[in-house]
Design a protein around this motif. Structure first.
Motif, mmCIF file in Angstrom:
data_model
loop_
_atom_site.group_PDB
_atom_site.id
_atom_site.type_symbol
_atom_site.label_atom_id
_atom_site.label_comp_id
_atom_site.label_asym_id
_atom_site.label_seq_id
_atom_site.Cartn_x
_atom_site.Cartn_y
_atom_site.Cartn_z
ATOM 1 N N GLU A 53 -29.431 21.715 -6.441
ATOM 2 C CA GLU A 53 -30.069 20.759 -7.205
ATOM 3 C C GLU A 53 -30.506 22.283 -7.916
ATOM 4 N N LEU A 54 -30.323 23.183 -8.884
ATOM 5 C CA LEU A 54 -30.582 23.733 -9.825
ATOM 6 C C LEU A 54 -29.747 22.714 -11.425
ATOM 7 N N PHE A 55 -30.833 22.698 -11.781
ATOM 8 C CA PHE A 55 -30.532 22.091 -13.410
ATOM 9 C C PHE A 55 -30.837 23.318 -14.502
ATOM 10 N N GLY A 56 -29.509 23.541 -15.276
ATOM 11 C CA GLY A 56 -28.944 24.217 -16.423
ATOM 12 C C GLY A 56 -27.598 24.737 -15.620
ATOM 13 N N ARG A 57 -27.667 26.254 -15.882
ATOM 14 C CA ARG A 57 -26.712 27.197 -15.665
ATOM 15 C C ARG A 57 -26.597 28.112 -14.834
ATOM 16 N N GLN A 61 -33.681 26.873 -13.920
ATOM 17 C CA GLN A 61 -31.981 28.043 -14.497
ATOM 18 C C GLN A 61 -33.376 28.521 -15.243
ATOM 19 N N GLU A 62 -34.858 28.430 -15.867
ATOM 20 C CA GLU A 62 -35.398 29.775 -16.619
ATOM 21 C C GLU A 62 -36.044 30.045 -15.407
ATOM 22 N N ASP A 63 -36.255 29.225 -14.114
ATOM 23 C CA ASP A 63 -37.467 30.159 -12.941
ATOM 24 C C ASP A 63 -36.205 30.640 -12.215
ATOM 25 N N LEU A 64 -34.674 30.302 -11.754
ATOM 26 C CA LEU A 64 -34.186 31.476 -11.327
ATOM 27 C C LEU A 64 -33.689 32.830 -12.022
ATOM 28 N N TYR A 95 -18.921 28.315 -14.549
ATOM 29 C CA TYR A 95 -18.826 29.245 -13.270
ATOM 30 C C TYR A 95 -17.754 30.687 -13.880
ATOM 31 N N ALA A 96 -17.049 30.482 -14.523
ATOM 32 C CA ALA A 96 -16.100 31.819 -15.047
ATOM 33 C C ALA A 96 -17.247 33.099 -15.464
ATOM 34 N N ILE A 136 -23.522 42.611 -5.462
ATOM 35 C CA ILE A 136 -22.370 43.330 -4.563
ATOM 36 C C ILE A 136 -21.929 41.706 -3.643
ATOM 37 N N PHE A 137 -23.214 40.839 -3.036
ATOM 38 C CA PHE A 137 -22.081 39.762 -2.590
ATOM 39 C C PHE A 137 -23.637 38.062 -3.525
ATOM 40 N N LEU A 138 -22.088 37.276 -3.681
ATOM 41 C CA LEU A 138 -23.117 35.773 -4.312
ATOM 42 C C LEU A 138 -22.352 34.968 -3.514
ATOM 43 N N ARG A 139 -23.389 34.365 -2.993
ATOM 44 C CA ARG A 139 -22.542 32.786 -1.976
ATOM 45 C C ARG A 139 -23.467 31.584 -2.977
ATOM 46 N N LEU A 140 -22.989 30.773 -3.280
ATOM 47 C CA LEU A 140 -22.863 29.518 -4.274
ATOM 48 C C LEU A 140 -22.096 28.968 -4.568
ATOM 49 N N THR A 141 -23.524 26.754 -3.532
ATOM 50 C CA THR A 141 -22.896 25.814 -3.913
ATOM 51 C C THR A 141 -22.749 25.206 -4.820
ATOM 52 N N MET A 142 -21.873 25.400 -5.154
ATOM 53 C CA MET A 142 -21.525 24.311 -7.011
ATOM 54 C C MET A 142 -22.136 22.858 -6.246
ATOM 55 N N LYS A 143 -23.151 22.551 -7.902
ATOM 56 C CA LYS A 143 -22.354 20.780 -7.512
ATOM 57 C C LYS A 143 -22.168 19.708 -7.819
ATOM 58 N N THR A 144 -22.167 18.636 -7.355
ATOM 59 C CA THR A 144 -21.652 18.265 -6.663
ATOM 60 C C THR A 144 -20.362 17.599 -7.921
ATOM 61 N N ASP A 145 -18.732 17.729 -7.725
ATOM 62 C CA ASP A 145 -17.938 17.007 -8.257
ATOM 63 C C ASP A 145 -18.230 17.582 -9.904
ATOM 64 N N ILE A 146 -18.337 19.098 -10.286
ATOM 65 C CA ILE A 146 -18.777 19.542 -11.460
ATOM 66 C C ILE A 146 -17.118 20.142 -11.985
#
Length: 277
Positions: free
Chosen positions: A205-209, A183-186, A236-237, A221-231
């Protein structure tokens, strides 16, 4: 009889050497008939990259082959679009000696480092086998682009490795990532690029929120995101707080009912539909 250093031969002599080595490679390629043409030209590549003088002569002798064999270091210094496919490059250099691999990579990375016109950079690596040198090669390229303030569009699709200690670009507008990250790097990547208006993050594989980026993405303007499995997707609110978001694409699987807070926050706010897959 006097002797002349090969480095002092005129172009015509070098052309004949290129021709003979290429002929031998062609014969071997026909005998093997395995389709890996670039790999079977390893002797030719090995000879050419041993000297910058040979590189320049080879470009004049057969420019099409010069491009085909990825010996085009000069264009890397001036092109605005660079595509790096590590898998193809490792196949290309498979039969080359370690010494000449180092020469090749030094020329390649230095050319990227000297490029002051780069606008789009795409890095790919979908490995079919393990290459122990990959981590060093990948990091060398990342270090070479560390201060590319001309860069507007960064695309990284590299499986099994992490993007750490991210470069300070400053002018990115498009960010498309499929790579393991903390998360910190992103967050740092978003913080240092306040003009981002398009983000695609398709790695699980993102460690953090992921929502840690929200305070630093006011232009998004545009966001595409793959959520972590069964999260539990309530995390994400906070994406509803992105002030200029028009398109949100969520991919992956989440716990049933946990997107409600995000959907409530976006109700009447997003200008185009939320897409969920």
């Amino acid at each position: 009889m006097s002797t002349t250093s090969i480095f002092k031969l005129n172009d015509d002599c070098l052309y004949e050497i290129f021709r003979q080595i290429k002929h031998n490679c062609d014969v071997e390629n026909e005998l093997q008939n395995n389709g890996h043409v670039r790999v079977n030209y390893s002797d030719l590549i090995n000879f050419v990259i041993s000297s910058e003088r040979f590189v320049e002569a080879f470009k004049l002798w057969n420019y099409a082959l010069y491009k085909e064999l990825l010996i085009d270091f000069e264009s890397l210094r001036y092109t605005t679009i660079i595509n790096i496919d590590f898998g193809k490059m490792y196949d290309l250099l498979h039969n080359i000696s370690n010494r000449d691999k180092e020469i090749y990579w030094k020329l390649y990375v230095n050319a990227i480092k000297e490029n002051n016109q780069m606008v789009i950079l795409e890095i790919k690596y979908q490995p079919e086998q393990y290459y122990p040198e990959h981590l060093d090669r990948f990091q060398a390229v990342i270090d070479a682009i560390r201060y590319k303030h001309t860069l507007k569009d960064l695309r990284i699709n590299v499986h099994g490795y992490s993007l750490q200690n991210v470069p300070e670009f400053g002018q990115l507008e498009y960010l498309r990532l499929n790579i393991r990250m903390d998360q910190e790097d992103l967050v740092q990547l978003c913080r240092s690029n306040p003009y981002l208006f398009h983000i695609s993050f398709t790695s699980t594989e993102l460690f953090g929120r992921f929502t840690g980026i929200v305070p630093y993405c006011n232009q998004l303007i545009f966001l595409r995101l793959t959520m972590k499995t069964d999260i539990d997707a309530t995390e994400y609110a906070a994406l509803a707080k992105l002030p200029n978001l028009k398109t949100l694409i969520l991919e992956g699987y989440h716990q049933e009912g946990t997107l409600v807070k995000l959907l409530q926050g976006l109700k009447g706010f997003v200008k185009s539909p939320i897409k969920e897959s």
